[in-house]
Design a protein around this motif. Sequence first.
Motif, PDB file in Angstrom:
ATOM      1  N   LYS A 191       0.786  -1.234   0.000  1.00 23.17           N
ATOM      2  CA  LYS A 191       0.000   0.000   0.000  1.00 23.17           C
ATOM      3  C   LYS A 191       0.826   1.296   0.000  1.00 23.17           C
ATOM      4  O   LYS A 191       0.440   2.262  -0.669  1.00 23.17           O
ATOM      5  CB  LYS A 191      -0.970  -0.008   1.182  1.00 23.17           C
ATOM      6  CG  LYS A 191      -2.232  -0.813   0.918  1.00 23.17           C
ATOM      7  CD  LYS A 191      -3.262  -0.568   2.024  1.00 23.17           C
ATOM      8  CE  LYS A 191      -4.596  -1.172   1.636  1.00 23.17           C
ATOM      9  NZ  LYS A 191      -5.652  -0.879   2.652  1.00 23.17           N
ATOM     10  N   PRO A 192       1.930   1.388   0.722  1.00 21.27           N
ATOM     11  CA  PRO A 192       2.658   2.662   0.709  1.00 21.27           C
ATOM     12  C   PRO A 192       3.178   3.066  -0.671  1.00 21.27           C
ATOM     13  O   PRO A 192       3.493   4.243  -0.888  1.00 21.27           O
ATOM     14  CB  PRO A 192       3.817   2.407   1.682  1.00 21.27           C
ATOM     15  CG  PRO A 192       3.326   1.344   2.591  1.00 21.27           C
ATOM     16  CD  PRO A 192       2.503   0.450   1.712  1.00 21.27           C
ATOM     17  N   PHE A 193       3.257   2.114  -1.592  1.00 19.30           N
ATOM     18  CA  PHE A 193       3.879   2.384  -2.890  1.00 19.30           C
ATOM     19  C   PHE A 193       2.868   2.551  -4.038  1.00 19.30           C
ATOM     20  O   PHE A 193       3.268   2.981  -5.119  1.00 19.30           O
ATOM     21  CB  PHE A 193       4.829   1.237  -3.269  1.00 19.30           C
ATOM     22  CG  PHE A 193       5.977   1.061  -2.326  1.00 19.30           C
ATOM     23  CD1 PHE A 193       7.195   1.684  -2.567  1.00 19.30           C
ATOM     24  CD2 PHE A 193       5.856   0.272  -1.191  1.00 19.30           C
ATOM     25  CE1 PHE A 193       8.264   1.520  -1.700  1.00 19.30           C
ATOM     26  CE2 PHE A 193       6.913   0.107  -0.320  1.00 19.30           C
ATOM     27  CZ  PHE A 193       8.127   0.741  -0.560  1.00 19.30           C
ATOM     28  N   VAL A 194       1.606   2.202  -3.846  1.00 24.10           N
ATOM     29  CA  VAL A 194       0.749   1.997  -5.019  1.00 24.10           C
ATOM     30  C   VAL A 194      -0.580   2.741  -4.970  1.00 24.10           C
ATOM     31  O   VAL A 194      -1.528   2.356  -5.655  1.00 24.10           O
ATOM     32  CB  VAL A 194       0.487   0.492  -5.233  1.00 24.10           C
ATOM     33  CG1 VAL A 194       1.775  -0.234  -5.581  1.00 24.10           C
ATOM     34  CG2 VAL A 194      -0.185  -0.149  -4.006  1.00 24.10           C
ATOM     35  N   PHE A 195      -0.679   3.829  -4.204  1.00 26.17           N
ATOM     36  CA  PHE A 195      -1.904   4.618  -4.287  1.00 26.17           C
ATOM     37  C   PHE A 195      -1.767   5.571  -5.474  1.00 26.17           C
ATOM     38  O   PHE A 195      -0.885   6.425  -5.506  1.00 26.17           O
ATOM     39  CB  PHE A 195      -2.179   5.391  -3.008  1.00 26.17           C
ATOM     40  CG  PHE A 195      -3.550   6.019  -3.009  1.00 26.17           C
ATOM     41  CD1 PHE A 195      -4.670   5.250  -2.752  1.00 26.17           C
ATOM     42  CD2 PHE A 195      -3.711   7.358  -3.298  1.00 26.17           C
ATOM     43  CE1 PHE A 195      -5.948   5.812  -2.775  1.00 26.17           C
ATOM     44  CE2 PHE A 195      -4.975   7.932  -3.327  1.00 26.17           C
ATOM     45  CZ  PHE A 195      -6.090   7.157  -3.069  1.00 26.17           C
TER      46      PHE A 195
END
Length: 204
Positions: A191-195
């Motif tokens: 999640k931290p990389f792909v919003f």
Amino acid sequence: MQFYDKHILPGLTHLTMGQEQLLPYRRRTVSGAKGRVLEIGIGSGLNLALYPETVDEIVGVDPSPELLQRAAQAAQGLTPTTEMIEGVAEALPLEDRSVDCVIATWTLCSVSEPEKVLAEIRRVLKPDGVFRFVEHGTAPEPSVQRWQRWLTSAWKRCAGNCHLDRQTDTLVEQNGFRMERLDTGYAKGPKPFVFMYEGQARLY
């Protein structure tokens, strides 16, 4: 770091940004391009084969000569006229009001001064021009945001200055653009990389 930036990072960037799951984002972003197009952070030219027939010319700007060489190879045999320029998006080597469309795909996350980049995009766009982008950045959940802030300090050193915690929509809207369309959501991955932020904006 100079050896890494010159000999390792370009290849890693090409492989990472060439992931199959990113292709639909690329297609949607370039689908509305027409006329003379400026692509900032063109990288290895992964978007070049996706541009529609409505595009007459593509000008690609990137600070990496190694990636620009790959982009020039990718442009061979394509219909639109292409020009590759080594430079930074904070000081675009183009005339005022000279392009119909600016494309950015995962670029604003890695520039040194995003506000200055957006000012340059405003400068080179024609009054009726359009800015189309897909970027990753700040997630909506506070717990993910904390991870993004914590990871960014180390991540940007090994990933070409890539920031995980920039809020693209706010940056665009606070720097002279009117958002016409914005879609957000997670891609597959941590999640931290792909919003993702996908949007289209015009000058006020």
